[in-house]
Design a protein around this motif. Structure first.
Motif, PDB file in Angstrom:
ATOM      1  N   LEU A  51      76.063  52.419  23.674  1.00  0.00           N
ATOM      2  CA  LEU A  51      75.744  51.595  24.831  1.00  0.00           C
ATOM      3  C   LEU A  51      74.276  51.192  24.738  1.00  0.00           C
ATOM      4  O   LEU A  51      73.392  52.056  24.630  1.00  0.00           O
ATOM      5  CB  LEU A  51      75.996  52.374  26.118  1.00  0.00           C
ATOM      6  CG  LEU A  51      75.624  51.675  27.431  1.00  0.00           C
ATOM      7  CD1 LEU A  51      76.529  50.470  27.685  1.00  0.00           C
ATOM      8  CD2 LEU A  51      75.700  52.664  28.595  1.00  0.00           C
ATOM      9  N   VAL A  52      74.023  49.890  24.770  1.00  0.00           N
ATOM     10  CA  VAL A  52      72.657  49.366  24.669  1.00  0.00           C
ATOM     11  C   VAL A  52      72.315  48.646  25.965  1.00  0.00           C
ATOM     12  O   VAL A  52      73.011  47.708  26.354  1.00  0.00           O
ATOM     13  CB  VAL A  52      72.510  48.405  23.472  1.00  0.00           C
ATOM     14  CG1 VAL A  52      71.118  47.773  23.463  1.00  0.00           C
ATOM     15  CG2 VAL A  52      72.776  49.132  22.160  1.00  0.00           C
ATOM     16  N   GLY A  65      70.312  43.132  20.530  1.00  0.00           N
ATOM     17  CA  GLY A  65      71.462  42.955  19.648  1.00  0.00           C
ATOM     18  C   GLY A  65      71.077  43.026  18.189  1.00  0.00           C
ATOM     19  O   GLY A  65      71.791  43.631  17.365  1.00  0.00           O
ATOM     20  N   ALA A  66      69.931  42.423  17.822  1.00  0.00           N
ATOM     21  CA  ALA A  66      69.479  42.477  16.434  1.00  0.00           C
ATOM     22  C   ALA A  66      69.153  43.912  16.029  1.00  0.00           C
ATOM     23  O   ALA A  66      69.494  44.359  14.921  1.00  0.00           O
ATOM     24  CB  ALA A  66      68.260  41.576  16.246  1.00  0.00           C
ATOM     25  N   LEU A  78      80.027  43.655  18.647  1.00  0.00           N
ATOM     26  CA  LEU A  78      79.243  43.721  19.878  1.00  0.00           C
ATOM     27  C   LEU A  78      80.087  43.214  21.040  1.00  0.00           C
ATOM     28  O   LEU A  78      80.796  42.212  20.915  1.00  0.00           O
ATOM     29  CB  LEU A  78      77.979  42.868  19.766  1.00  0.00           C
ATOM     30  CG  LEU A  78      76.673  43.577  19.362  1.00  0.00           C
ATOM     31  CD1 LEU A  78      76.795  44.145  17.953  1.00  0.00           C
ATOM     32  CD2 LEU A  78      75.489  42.624  19.454  1.00  0.00           C
ATOM     33  N   ILE A  79      79.978  43.885  22.168  1.00  0.00           N
ATOM     34  CA  ILE A  79      80.668  43.493  23.392  1.00  0.00           C
ATOM     35  C   ILE A  79      79.626  43.324  24.480  1.00  0.00           C
ATOM     36  O   ILE A  79      78.873  44.255  24.775  1.00  0.00           O
ATOM     37  CB  ILE A  79      81.710  44.540  23.820  1.00  0.00           C
ATOM     38  CG1 ILE A  79      82.749  44.749  22.718  1.00  0.00           C
ATOM     39  CG2 ILE A  79      82.385  44.135  25.131  1.00  0.00           C
ATOM     40  CD1 ILE A  79      83.705  45.900  22.977  1.00  0.00           C
ATOM     41  N   SER A  80      79.563  42.143  25.069  1.00  0.00           N
ATOM     42  CA  SER A  80      78.674  41.888  26.192  1.00  0.00           C
ATOM     43  C   SER A  80      79.420  42.218  27.477  1.00  0.00           C
ATOM     44  O   SER A  80      80.483  41.664  27.757  1.00  0.00           O
ATOM     45  CB  SER A  80      78.236  40.423  26.196  1.00  0.00           C
ATOM     46  OG  SER A  80      77.423  40.138  27.324  1.00  0.00           O
ATOM     47  N   ALA A  81      78.865  43.145  28.269  1.00  0.00           N
ATOM     48  CA  ALA A  81      79.550  43.618  29.472  1.00  0.00           C
ATOM     49  C   ALA A  81      78.624  43.520  30.673  1.00  0.00           C
ATOM     50  O   ALA A  81      77.407  43.377  30.535  1.00  0.00           O
ATOM     51  CB  ALA A  81      80.023  45.057  29.275  1.00  0.00           C
ATOM     52  N   LEU A 191      73.653  35.159  17.956  1.00  0.00           N
ATOM     53  CA  LEU A 191      73.195  36.198  17.040  1.00  0.00           C
ATOM     54  C   LEU A 191      74.345  36.704  16.178  1.00  0.00           C
ATOM     55  O   LEU A 191      74.225  36.806  14.941  1.00  0.00           O
ATOM     56  CB  LEU A 191      72.596  37.356  17.851  1.00  0.00           C
ATOM     57  CG  LEU A 191      72.240  38.606  17.063  1.00  0.00           C
ATOM     58  CD1 LEU A 191      70.991  38.377  16.228  1.00  0.00           C
ATOM     59  CD2 LEU A 191      72.038  39.794  18.001  1.00  0.00           C
ATOM     60  N   CYS A 192      75.473  37.012  16.817  1.00  0.00           N
ATOM     61  CA  CYS A 192      76.615  37.543  16.067  1.00  0.00           C
ATOM     62  C   CYS A 192      77.179  36.510  15.102  1.00  0.00           C
ATOM     63  O   CYS A 192      77.620  36.856  13.993  1.00  0.00           O
ATOM     64  CB  CYS A 192      77.688  38.033  17.045  1.00  0.00           C
ATOM     65  SG  CYS A 192      77.220  39.545  17.912  1.00  0.00           S
TER      66      CYS A 192
END
Length: 240
Positions: A51-52, A65-66, A78-81, A191-192
């Motif tokens: 978790l970031v 993310g990088a 990566l999952i944006s939540a 980014l992804c």
């Protein structure tokens, strides 16, 4: 707790959006700072996850993310939540939006022949990774644990402004297919795309782009929980 490769990195902007993931985790390591982003290894749905908490906005999200991609590998999705503002007229507070398409609402290089929302040299929009989107659909169809969210699929737009009524009207005119807006997902999607990393955004609607931030503050905790429950359930589906 395993220090090996996680099955996914979940990126949230704020502590309010991180809190429900910590509550849902069966294990949680101490946080580590990578730049200004906070990383925590969790076990969610029996799977190792990172978790970031990135901070708000494009630059914070991209930097976080990088850092995750370089630390855990470009093959870790990566999952944006977290939360989002509902833009489409039939979207309601509490709905969960699966962003199958992500667009940069701030990009405008039409003078050079690009479409509105397209960063020069990049695609017009970014598509979610099919396997990740399918896992979210399957989790929602199974009830996402104790909740049965209203799942909406479509375009999420991201920009550097918190969207209130006046800006919402302009965005509806410029991007009529957009369901919801946030301040990070399109940046993470770009980014992804650049690294070939799988990506999906799963955002719950906290407000309807009201004239001030009151509606957001009232519902952000519930929206964060709805997003976290569905993402956690989707991780369980991916495990199968």
């Amino acid at each position: 707790m395993s220090s090996g490769t996680p099955v996914a990195v979940v990126v949230v902007a704020m502590d309010d959006e991180a809190a429900p993931f910590l509550d849902l985790a069966s294990e949680a390591a101490e946080p580590e700072l990578v730049g200004r982003a906070q990383h925590r290894r969790l076990t969610l749905a029996g799977r190792p996850v990172v978790l970031v908490r990135s901070g708000i906005g494009f630059v914070n999200a991209t930097a976080a993310g990088a850092g995750a991609i370089f630390r855990y590998g470009a093959d870790v999705p990566l999952i944006s939540a977290g939360s989002a503002g509902g833009l489409a007229k039939d979207v309601a507070v509490g709905d969960v939006v699966l962003g199958t398409r992500l667009v940069n609402a701030d990009a405008d290089a039409r003078a050079f022949g690009y479409v509105l929302g397209q960063v020069p040299g990049m695609p017009e929009a970014y598509d979610a990774a099919p396997a990740l989107a399918d896992a979210v659909r399957r989790a929602a169809g199974a009830g996402a644990g104790s909740a049965a969210p209203v799942l909406r699929e479509g375009t999420i737009a991201s920009g550097e402004k918190f969207v209130t009524a006046d800006l919402a009207a302009q965005l509806r005119a410029d991007f009529p297919d957009v369901l919801a807006v946030d301040m990070e997902s399109a940046a993470l999607a770009q980014l992804c795309h650049s690294f070939g990393t799988g990506f999906v955004s799963v955002r719950a609607v906290s407000d309807l782009c009201a004239p001030d931030g009151t509606e957001f503050l009232t519902h952000v905790d519930d929206a964060a929980l709805r997003s976290a429950r569905l993402v956690t359930a989707a991780l369980g589906v991916l495990a199968g």
